[in-house]
Design an enzyme around this catalytic site. Structure first.
Site, PDB file in Angstrom:
ATOM      1  CG  ASN A   1      -1.582   1.078   1.335  1.00 50.29           C
ATOM      2  OD1 ASN A   1      -1.754   1.787   0.415  1.00 50.29           O
ATOM      3  ND2 ASN A   1      -2.358   1.188   2.607  1.00 50.29           N
ATOM      4  CD1 TRP A   2       3.307   1.014  -2.736  1.00 43.79           C
ATOM      5  CD2 TRP A   2       3.291   1.768  -4.654  1.00 43.79           C
ATOM      6  NE1 TRP A   2       4.211   0.033  -3.510  1.00 43.79           N
ATOM      7  CE2 TRP A   2       4.126   0.778  -4.987  1.00 43.79           C
ATOM      8  CE3 TRP A   2       3.268   2.612  -5.905  1.00 43.79           C
ATOM      9  CZ2 TRP A   2       4.445   0.241  -5.906  1.00 43.79           C
ATOM     10  CZ3 TRP A   2       3.607   2.311  -7.118  1.00 43.79           C
ATOM     11  CH2 TRP A   2       4.137   0.978  -7.352  1.00 43.79           C
TER      12      TRP A   2
ATOM     13  CG  HIS B   1      -5.613   1.802   5.464  1.00 47.94           C
ATOM     14  ND1 HIS B   1      -5.232   2.811   6.547  1.00 47.94           N
ATOM     15  CD2 HIS B   1      -4.425   0.976   5.196  1.00 47.94           C
ATOM     16  CE1 HIS B   1      -3.751   2.505   6.680  1.00 47.94           C
ATOM     17  NE2 HIS B   1      -3.659   1.362   6.149  1.00 47.94           N
TER      18      HIS B   1
ATOM     19  CD  GLU C   1      -3.219  -2.500   7.522  1.00 45.11           C
ATOM     20  OE1 GLU C   1      -2.368  -2.536   6.850  1.00 45.11           O
ATOM     21  OE2 GLU C   1      -3.701  -1.148   7.488  1.00 45.11           O
TER      22      GLU C   1
ATOM     23  CB  SER D   1       5.728  -2.047  11.958  1.00 44.77           C
ATOM     24  OG  SER D   1       4.835  -0.630  12.078  1.00 44.77           O
TER      25      SER D   1
ATOM     26  N   GLY E   1       2.991  -1.021   4.430  1.00 45.74           N
ATOM     27  CA  GLY E   1       2.951   0.475   3.831  1.00 45.74           C
ATOM     28  C   GLY E   1       4.666   0.785   3.539  1.00 45.74           C
ATOM     29  N   GLY E   2       5.077   1.365   4.607  1.00 40.76           N
ATOM     30  CA  GLY E   2       6.466   1.996   4.496  1.00 40.76           C
ATOM     31  C   GLY E   2       7.518   1.189   3.609  1.00 40.76           C
TER      32      GLY E   2
HETATM   33  P1  13P Z   1       3.293   0.247   7.639  1.00 38.05           P
HETATM   34  O1  13P Z   1       3.691  -0.891   6.951  1.00 38.05           O
HETATM   35  O2  13P Z   1       3.878   1.630   7.108  1.00 38.05           O
HETATM   36  O3  13P Z   1       3.261   0.132   9.031  1.00 38.05           O
HETATM   37  O4  13P Z   1       1.736   0.587   6.976  1.00 38.05           O
HETATM   38  C1  13P Z   1       0.738  -0.520   7.333  1.00 38.05           C
HETATM   39  C2  13P Z   1      -0.375  -0.282   6.406  1.00 38.05           C
HETATM   40  O5  13P Z   1      -0.958   0.840   6.956  1.00 38.05           O
HETATM   41  C3  13P Z   1      -0.628  -0.716   5.332  1.00 38.05           C
HETATM   42  O6  13P Z   1      -1.961  -0.659   4.909  1.00 38.05           O
END
Ligand code: 13P
Length: 258
Positions: free
Chosen positions: A8-9, A95, A167, A216, A237-238
């Site tokens: 997820n960018w 989300h 999440e 994370s 995400g990150g």
């Molecule tokens: P991170 O991997 O940056 O914690 O984000 C998770 C996320 O929100 C994916 O949708």
């Protein structure tokens, strides 16, 4: 069941940057039948990336980060899931950033899940408790409300087209100070999600709904998260913004699946 690795960018990367990233991904990864890889770029990059995937005859899939539940009409600035049809296979729904920054409610999400299914796009329904809810022991109630709220009008046949992503809100974006969720705690909440699904749809159907973990995830912990019982994939995400990390995580998923 396949293992899903979804990036997820969020609101990152320009169209050009997204396209360069995808090219690198296509060059470096070897697809495996056990792993489904998808990326969720910004809405404006979907068309370009979709053409790029088609040209490369790639099995990498696209996911939308958001959409409006109506198919068409006078809704200035919105994009419908009907308009996304043909561009994406998946769409993230609910989300926590949409719930808490943009005020989306379980009622909105119920309409979105239905809209995605109606348009043959697999919704990735995100659920998870906030730090406060966790502290006050409300995780069970929150998860229950989120699952029942979004799925109450989805029948047994259609729920097989849904993916759930757990999440925990307090574990998202560790680079911004979030905590890292322990495998035990994740396993417990996933059990809870499964038992809610069982309660609505029965055991056999509940077992068919893939459950992803997100929060994370990075190349150092992806293997541990993927071996938690009940985890069928990761929503990242990150770490998915760094193509080398995302590629590493795909390779780890392949090893775990073997
Ligand atoms: P991170 O991997 O940056 O914690 O984000 C998770 C996320 O929100 C994916 O949708």
């Amino acid at each position: 069941m396949k293992t899903y690795i979804v990036g997820n960018w969020k609101m990152n990367l320009t169209v050009g940057e997204s396209s360069i990233y995808l090219q690198k991904l296509l060059k470096r990864i070897k697809m495996s039948k056990d792993i489904e890889v998808a990326v969720a770029p910004s809405t404006i990059a979907l068309q370009t990336l979709s053409v790029q995937l088609e040209r490369n005859k790639s099995k990498v899939k696209l996911a939308a980060q958001n959409f409006y539940h109506r198919d068409y009409g006078a809704y200035t600035g919105e994009v419908s899931v009907m308009q996304l049809n043909g561009l994406v296979n998946y769409a993230i729904v609910g989300h926590s950033e949409r719930r808490y920054i943009f005020g989306e409610t379980n009622k909105d999400l119920k309409l979105k899940v239905a809209a995605a299914i109606r348009n043959n796009i697999t919704p990735i329904l995100c659920v998870g408790e906030t730090e406060n809810e966790r502290t006050y022991g409300e995780t069970k109630d929150v998860i229950r409300d989120e699952i029942f709220g979004a799925l109450s009008e989805i029948d047994a046949e259609d729920v097989k087209k849904v993916i759930i992503a757990y999440e925990p809100v307090w574990a998202i974006s560790s680079t911004k100070g979030a905590k890292i969720a322990a495998p035990d705690e994740i396993a417990n909440t996933i059990k809870l999600i499964k038992s809610e699904l069982k309660e609505i749809y029965g055991k056999e159907i509940a077992e068919k709904v893939p459950i992803l973990y997100g929060g994370s995830v990075n190349p150092s912990n992806a293997g541990a998260y993927l071996t938690i019982p009940g985890v069928n994939g990761l929503l990242i995400g990150g770490s998915s913004l760094i193509s080398d990390h995302f590629i590493d995580i795909i390779e780890i998923a392949k090893r775990v699946a073997r």
